[in-house]
Design a protein around this motif. Structure first.
Motif, short mmCIF file in Angstrom:
data_model
loop_
_atom_site.label_atom_id
_atom_site.label_comp_id
_atom_site.label_asym_id
_atom_site.label_seq_id
_atom_site.Cartn_x
_atom_site.Cartn_y
_atom_site.Cartn_z
N GLU A 112 0.87 -1.31 -0.04
CA GLU A 112 0.00 0.00 0.09
C GLU A 112 0.95 1.27 0.07
OE1 GLU A 112 -2.35 2.69 -0.45
OE2 GLU A 112 -3.71 0.73 0.33
N ARG A 113 0.64 2.11 -1.09
CA ARG A 113 1.65 3.13 -1.30
C ARG A 113 1.37 4.30 0.03
NH1 ARG A 113 -0.02 6.79 -6.16
NH2 ARG A 113 -2.07 6.09 -6.47
N PHE A 114 0.02 4.31 0.33
CA PHE A 114 -0.43 5.29 1.36
C PHE A 114 -0.18 4.70 2.86
CE2 PHE A 114 -2.91 6.38 -2.69
CZ PHE A 114 -2.06 7.45 -3.03
N ALA A 115 0.73 3.91 2.91
CA ALA A 115 0.56 3.09 4.48
C ALA A 115 0.79 4.30 5.56
CB ALA A 115 1.70 2.32 4.26
N GLN A 116 1.78 5.16 5.11
CA GLN A 116 1.82 6.37 6.33
C GLN A 116 0.62 6.89 6.63
OE1 GLN A 116 5.20 7.77 7.07
NE2 GLN A 116 4.51 9.03 8.48
N GLN A 117 -0.12 7.31 5.65
CA GLN A 117 -1.45 8.10 6.11
C GLN A 117 -2.49 7.11 7.01
OE1 GLN A 117 0.21 8.20 3.14
NE2 GLN A 117 -0.20 9.85 1.80
N ILE A 118 -2.59 6.17 6.23
CA ILE A 118 -3.49 5.07 7.05
C ILE A 118 -2.84 4.53 8.25
CG2 ILE A 118 -4.14 2.69 6.69
CD1 ILE A 118 -4.17 2.91 3.88
N ALA A 119 -1.48 4.52 8.64
CA ALA A 119 -1.09 4.05 9.94
C ALA A 119 -1.32 5.07 10.77
CB ALA A 119 0.34 3.56 9.76
N ARG A 120 -1.28 6.45 10.35
CA ARG A 120 -1.33 7.53 11.16
C ARG A 120 -2.87 7.79 11.67
NH1 ARG A 120 0.35 11.67 8.07
NH2 ARG A 120 2.35 11.27 8.58
N ALA A 121 -3.73 7.44 10.62
CA ALA A 121 -5.20 7.75 10.91
C ALA A 121 -5.70 6.59 11.91
CB ALA A 121 -5.90 7.73 9.59
N ILE A 122 -4.91 5.33 11.79
CA ILE A 122 -5.58 4.11 12.74
C ILE A 122 -5.15 4.41 14.21
CG2 ILE A 122 -5.15 1.76 13.34
CD1 ILE A 122 -4.92 1.07 10.38
N VAL A 123 -3.82 5.18 14.29
CA VAL A 123 -3.33 5.54 15.69
C VAL A 123 -4.30 6.41 16.22
CG1 VAL A 123 -1.35 6.57 16.86
CG2 VAL A 123 -1.22 4.64 15.13
N ALA A 124 -4.67 7.63 15.35
CA ALA A 124 -5.37 8.69 16.07
C ALA A 124 -6.75 8.10 16.33
CB ALA A 124 -5.58 9.62 14.89
N ALA A 125 -7.26 7.25 15.33
CA ALA A 125 -8.66 6.62 15.71
C ALA A 125 -8.76 6.06 16.97
CB ALA A 125 -9.39 6.10 14.44
N ALA B 7 -7.10 6.26 19.66
CA ALA B 7 -6.99 7.25 20.69
C ALA B 7 -8.21 7.74 21.31
CB ALA B 7 -5.83 8.29 20.40
N GLN B 8 -9.07 7.60 20.25
CA GLN B 8 -10.53 8.18 20.49
C GLN B 8 -11.45 7.01 20.97
OE1 GLN B 8 -11.41 11.44 20.32
NE2 GLN B 8 -9.28 11.59 19.80
N GLN B 9 -11.41 6.14 20.28
CA GLN B 9 -11.95 4.73 20.94
C GLN B 9 -11.28 3.53 20.35
OE1 GLN B 9 -15.80 4.30 19.44
NE2 GLN B 9 -15.58 5.35 17.59
N PRO B 10 -11.49 2.32 20.90
CA PRO B 10 -10.99 0.90 20.58
C PRO B 10 -11.64 0.59 18.95
CG PRO B 10 -11.52 0.81 22.96
CD PRO B 10 -12.17 1.93 22.29
N ILE B 11 -10.59 0.29 18.27
CA ILE B 11 -11.09 -0.24 17.03
C ILE B 11 -11.26 -1.75 17.19
CG2 ILE B 11 -10.59 -0.46 14.31
CD1 ILE B 11 -8.53 1.80 14.93
N LEU B 12 -12.63 -2.09 17.27
CA LEU B 12 -12.99 -3.45 17.43
C LEU B 12 -13.70 -4.41 16.39
CD1 LEU B 12 -14.25 -2.99 21.24
CD2 LEU B 12 -12.04 -3.64 20.49
#
Length: 318
Positions: free
Chosen positions: A156-169, A171-176
């Motif tokens: 995935e060429r947009f891995a940086q943006q996706i990883a940053r978004a997952i970590v930010a998300a 922090a708001q609530q668990p991704i379950l």
């Protein structure tokens, strides 16, 4: 051709590639729902034997429906293959089949959490009894490691943006849930997610996390190294892969074990008579095989499938 739930990809081609001997001993290292195993059993004679393994409990349940004295099933990972063969009293086999990746029944069950197409618990484990689920891993992984997994295993060429978004998300609530993760990825890509309508924007990220959670490439490497010493002379190993990472690994392994000096061109150029060269343990059988147009029309999953076959040489047993 099907067990009623799952149509195996390249069924006829894979079983034909094994060149089954009626009284031979074979391994189906990815039983799944048993499509390939049933076809192998139909080809074997009365004295033949088939040992199947799979780490998925649903595969184990499906194996219980196979009532054949020539057949045995073992719930195991690829890396357990040598010990499974030893426990079964099998020194060498006449052929082995590996049908890699995730099966349609696994993908289509929302409770398994493999697909972004359904909302379900974010699990993704082929063996739910071992290791962390995708949700558990996402809760603690660092952004850097997550970026690497998505880039390496999802290409995935947009891995940086996706990883940053997952970590930010998180922090708001668990991704379950699967739908949660798919929405985070789509939002991270924004307009880029709408640029390619041929696949969901979360496809590569889901693939990457699944491969990591299940150690798929590591287990494949272990299986390849384990199976070669257990092949009889003339025995074949047939491997069906579904994405470039798997196929590249198989292709490189086969090449390394079918060429003198492991394919190292520097050593191959040395002034050594061909008769004195070390004989490799495998020889390639034909070219890579892909599904026919008819099969691709009938089964979309087959469009990405590649079958590669190699045969054990007599030199390897000396």
């Amino acid at each position: 051709m099907s067990d009623g739930q799952h149509v195996p990809v390249l069924l006829e081609e894979a079983v034909a590639a094994l060149a089954i001997k009626p009284g031979g001993v074979y391994v189906d290292a990815t039983f799944g729902r048993g499509g390939h195993s049933r076809r192998i059993l139909a080809t074997l004679g009365a004295r033949g034997r088939l040992l199947a393994i799979d780490r998925d409990p649903a595969a184990e349940a499906a194996a219980h429906t196979v009532h054949d004295k020539r057949f045995s099933f073992h719930r195991a990972w690829f890396s357990d293959l040598p010990s499974v063969l030893d426990a079964a009293g099998i020194a060498r086999v006449d052929g082995a089949l590996l049908d890699l990746g995730v099966s349609s029944p696994q993908i289509d069950d929302p409770q398994r959490g493999f697909s972004h197409r359904f909302d379900g618990p974010l699990d993704m484990r082929m063996d739910p009894s071992r290791g962390a689920s995708a949700a558990e891993w996402l809760a603690r992984v660092t952004e850097g490691e997550l970026r690497g997994v998505i880039a390496d295993y999802g290409e995935e060429r947009f891995a940086q943006q996706i990883a940053r978004a997952i970590v930010a998300a998180r922090a708001q609530q668990p991704i379950l849930r699967t739908r949660q993760l798919a929405e985070v990825v789509a939002k991270a890509l924004g307009a880029r997610a709408r640029g390619d309508r041929s696949q969901d924007p979360a496809t590569r990220t889901f693939q990457a996390i699944r491969i990591h959670v299940n150690r798929e490439l590591q287990e494949l490497s272990l299986a390849l190294e384990a199976i070669v010493p257990r092949l009889e002379t003339g025995a074949r190993v047939a491997i069906i892969s579904f994405h470039s990472l798997e196929d590249r690994l198989v292709k490189q392994f086969f090449r390394r074990h079918s060429e003198p000096f492991g394919g190292d061109q520097r050593l191959a150029r040395m002034p050594i008579p061909s008769a004195a060269l070390p004989q490799p343990p495998l020889r390639l059988v034909g070219r890579a095989i892909r599904a026919s147009p008819n099969e691709q029309d009938a089964n979309a999953r087959s469009r990405s499938a590649t079958l590669r076959v190699a045969e054990r040489t007599d030199a390897a047993l000396r």
